[in-house]
Design a protein around this motif. Structure first.
Motif, PDB file in Angstrom:
ATOM      1  N   GLU A  77       0.805  -1.062  -0.144  1.00 36.16           N
ATOM      2  CA  GLU A  77       0.444   0.091  -0.255  1.00 36.16           C
ATOM      3  C   GLU A  77       1.014   1.314   0.011  1.00 36.16           C
ATOM      4  O   GLU A  77       0.058   2.284  -0.589  1.00 36.16           O
ATOM      5  N   GLU A  78       2.019   1.203   0.806  1.00 33.49           N
ATOM      6  CA  GLU A  78       2.687   2.206   0.962  1.00 33.49           C
ATOM      7  C   GLU A  78       3.785   2.218  -1.018  1.00 33.49           C
ATOM      8  O   GLU A  78       3.829   3.533  -1.340  1.00 33.49           O
ATOM      9  N   VAL A  79       3.809   1.434  -0.873  1.00 37.04           N
ATOM     10  CA  VAL A  79       4.656   1.828  -2.355  1.00 37.04           C
ATOM     11  C   VAL A  79       3.417   2.170  -3.567  1.00 37.04           C
ATOM     12  O   VAL A  79       3.854   3.855  -4.575  1.00 37.04           O
ATOM     13  N   ILE A  80       2.418   1.393  -2.967  1.00 37.23           N
ATOM     14  CA  ILE A  80       1.077   2.247  -4.283  1.00 37.23           C
ATOM     15  C   ILE A  80       0.793   3.386  -4.322  1.00 37.23           C
ATOM     16  O   ILE A  80       0.587   4.856  -4.477  1.00 37.23           O
ATOM     17  N   ALA A  81       0.778   3.909  -2.467  1.00 39.21           N
ATOM     18  CA  ALA A  81       0.212   5.239  -2.626  1.00 39.21           C
ATOM     19  C   ALA A  81       1.358   6.622  -2.564  1.00 39.21           C
ATOM     20  O   ALA A  81       1.411   7.455  -3.208  1.00 39.21           O
ATOM     21  N   PHE A  82       2.967   5.190  -3.134  1.00 38.08           N
ATOM     22  CA  PHE A  82       4.430   6.762  -3.377  1.00 38.08           C
ATOM     23  C   PHE A  82       3.931   7.093  -4.775  1.00 38.08           C
ATOM     24  O   PHE A  82       4.148   8.097  -5.323  1.00 38.08           O
ATOM     25  N   ILE A  83       3.888   5.975  -5.018  1.00 32.43           N
ATOM     26  CA  ILE A  83       3.707   6.408  -6.717  1.00 32.43           C
ATOM     27  C   ILE A  83       2.507   6.874  -7.370  1.00 32.43           C
ATOM     28  O   ILE A  83       2.213   8.036  -7.988  1.00 32.43           O
ATOM     29  N   HIS A  84       1.711   7.118  -6.853  1.00 33.43           N
ATOM     30  CA  HIS A  84       0.223   7.808  -6.882  1.00 33.43           C
ATOM     31  C   HIS A  84       0.463   9.292  -6.401  1.00 33.43           C
ATOM     32  O   HIS A  84      -0.152   9.801  -7.099  1.00 33.43           O
ATOM     33  N   ALA A  85       1.115   8.988  -5.331  1.00 37.21           N
ATOM     34  CA  ALA A  85       1.107  10.306  -5.183  1.00 37.21           C
ATOM     35  C   ALA A  85       2.328  11.250  -5.558  1.00 37.21           C
ATOM     36  O   ALA A  85       2.229  12.820  -6.287  1.00 37.21           O
ATOM     37  N   ARG A  86       3.007  10.741  -6.686  1.00 41.64           N
ATOM     38  CA  ARG A  86       3.583  11.526  -7.677  1.00 41.64           C
ATOM     39  C   ARG A  86       3.299  11.431  -9.299  1.00 41.64           C
ATOM     40  O   ARG A  86       3.329  12.487 -10.208  1.00 41.64           O
ATOM     41  N   TYR A  87       2.625  10.175  -9.570  1.00 46.08           N
ATOM     42  CA  TYR A  87       1.490  10.650 -11.049  1.00 46.08           C
ATOM     43  C   TYR A  87      -0.201  10.864 -11.089  1.00 46.08           C
ATOM     44  O   TYR A  87      -0.976  11.068 -11.937  1.00 46.08           O
ATOM     45  N   GLY A  88      -0.791  10.766  -9.432  1.00 41.40           N
ATOM     46  CA  GLY A  88      -1.414  11.047  -9.845  1.00 41.40           C
ATOM     47  C   GLY A  88      -3.183   9.639  -9.720  1.00 41.40           C
ATOM     48  O   GLY A  88      -2.172   8.895  -9.949  1.00 41.40           O
ATOM     49  N   ASP A  89      -4.075  10.112 -10.055  1.00 40.83           N
ATOM     50  CA  ASP A  89      -5.097   8.490  -9.643  1.00 40.83           C
ATOM     51  C   ASP A  89      -5.016   8.028 -11.912  1.00 40.83           C
ATOM     52  O   ASP A  89      -5.278   6.541 -11.456  1.00 40.83           O
ATOM     53  N   TYR A  90      -4.242   8.783 -12.430  1.00 41.68           N
ATOM     54  CA  TYR A  90      -4.215   8.663 -13.754  1.00 41.68           C
ATOM     55  C   TYR A  90      -3.022   6.779 -13.944  1.00 41.68           C
ATOM     56  O   TYR A  90      -3.573   6.100 -14.571  1.00 41.68           O
ATOM     57  N   VAL A  91      -2.191   7.033 -13.449  1.00 42.07           N
ATOM     58  CA  VAL A  91      -1.501   5.842 -12.963  1.00 42.07           C
ATOM     59  C   VAL A  91      -1.937   4.716 -12.348  1.00 42.07           C
ATOM     60  O   VAL A  91      -1.042   3.143 -12.640  1.00 42.07           O
ATOM     61  N   LEU A  92      -3.211   4.697 -11.416  1.00 40.13           N
ATOM     62  CA  LEU A  92      -3.907   3.480 -11.033  1.00 40.13           C
ATOM     63  C   LEU A  92      -4.760   2.989 -11.865  1.00 40.13           C
ATOM     64  O   LEU A  92      -5.393   3.635 -13.051  1.00 40.13           O
ATOM     65  N   MET A  93      -4.516   1.391 -12.411  1.00 43.49           N
ATOM     66  CA  MET A  93      -5.134   0.222 -13.118  1.00 43.49           C
ATOM     67  C   MET A  93      -6.644   1.275 -12.810  1.00 43.49           C
ATOM     68  O   MET A  93      -8.083   0.968 -13.892  1.00 43.49           O
ATOM     69  N   ARG A  94      -7.343   0.805 -11.096  1.00 39.12           N
ATOM     70  CA  ARG A  94      -8.505   1.276 -10.717  1.00 39.12           C
ATOM     71  C   ARG A  94      -8.235   2.885 -10.114  1.00 39.12           C
ATOM     72  O   ARG A  94      -8.597   2.443  -8.679  1.00 39.12           O
ATOM     73  N   PRO A  95      -8.306   3.437 -10.429  1.00 42.06           N
ATOM     74  CA  PRO A  95      -8.762   4.712  -9.968  1.00 42.06           C
ATOM     75  C   PRO A  95      -9.583   4.898  -8.574  1.00 42.06           C
ATOM     76  O   PRO A  95     -10.356   4.750  -9.505  1.00 42.06           O
ATOM     77  N   PRO A  96      -9.484   5.626  -7.708  1.00 42.94           N
ATOM     78  CA  PRO A  96     -10.717   6.239  -6.671  1.00 42.94           C
ATOM     79  C   PRO A  96     -11.766   6.640  -6.984  1.00 42.94           C
ATOM     80  O   PRO A  96     -11.676   7.093  -8.623  1.00 42.94           O
TER      81      PRO A  96
END
Length: 155
Positions: A77-96
């Motif tokens: 979760e911390e890894v995903i949060a780290f990358i999400h913080a830098r690239y935004g919702d677009y980097v998530l395959m399932r955006p919130p």
């Protein structure tokens, strides 16, 4: 034997992954975690491809970053949060589901409803038209003249 070789060549694209040997971790548990996390992250260049499958340079950088964070001791979760913080919702395959992604989540439903309503309107309109009226006398004369012109004459 020939069929086995053909099947192998057909399966090669399915078996091929973009993760290069120099990126892989020696610890198999961490490598498996990195693969699972990579499936959750979208390549920002390839759009609808996860970073594990993408050959783009940015995807490679993200795969390396995921592995570095895991080696540093971060949780998934911390890894995903780290990358999400830098690239935004677009980097998530399932955006919130939030205000900035509302159109993304609702667009398929809105388009489906609009399509159904348009189809229903077209069907209703075609039912209202009913039977086409007969040809007028002028139209019948024009058709007869056209048939006479194009009919071969016997000599």
């Amino acid at each position: 034997m020939r069929h086995v070789i053909i099947a192998l060549f057909l399966l090669l694209p399915v078996m091929a992954f973009a993760v290069e040997p120099d990126e892989m971790l020696q610890d198999l548990v961490l490598e498996e975690r990195a693969r699972m996390i990579s499936k959750e992250l979208r390549c920002v260049v390839c759009q609808n491809q996860d970073i594990d499958s993408s050959n783009a340079g940015v995807a490679r950088d993200l795969r390396i970053l995921v592995r570095e964070r895991l080696v540093a001791g971060d949780s998934d979760e911390e890894v995903i949060a780290f990358i999400h913080a830098r690239y935004g919702d677009y980097v998530l395959m399932r955006p919130p589901f939030n205000a900035s992604t509302l159109a993304l989540w609702l667009a398929p439903f809105v388009l489906a409803v609009v399509s159904l309503l348009a189809g229903w309107a077209i069907i209703l309109k075609s039912r209202r038209k009913g039977v086409v009226a007969d040809f007028s006398e002028v139209e019948e004369a024009e058709i007869a003249r056209f048939i006479d012109i194009n009919t071969p004459k016997d000599n």
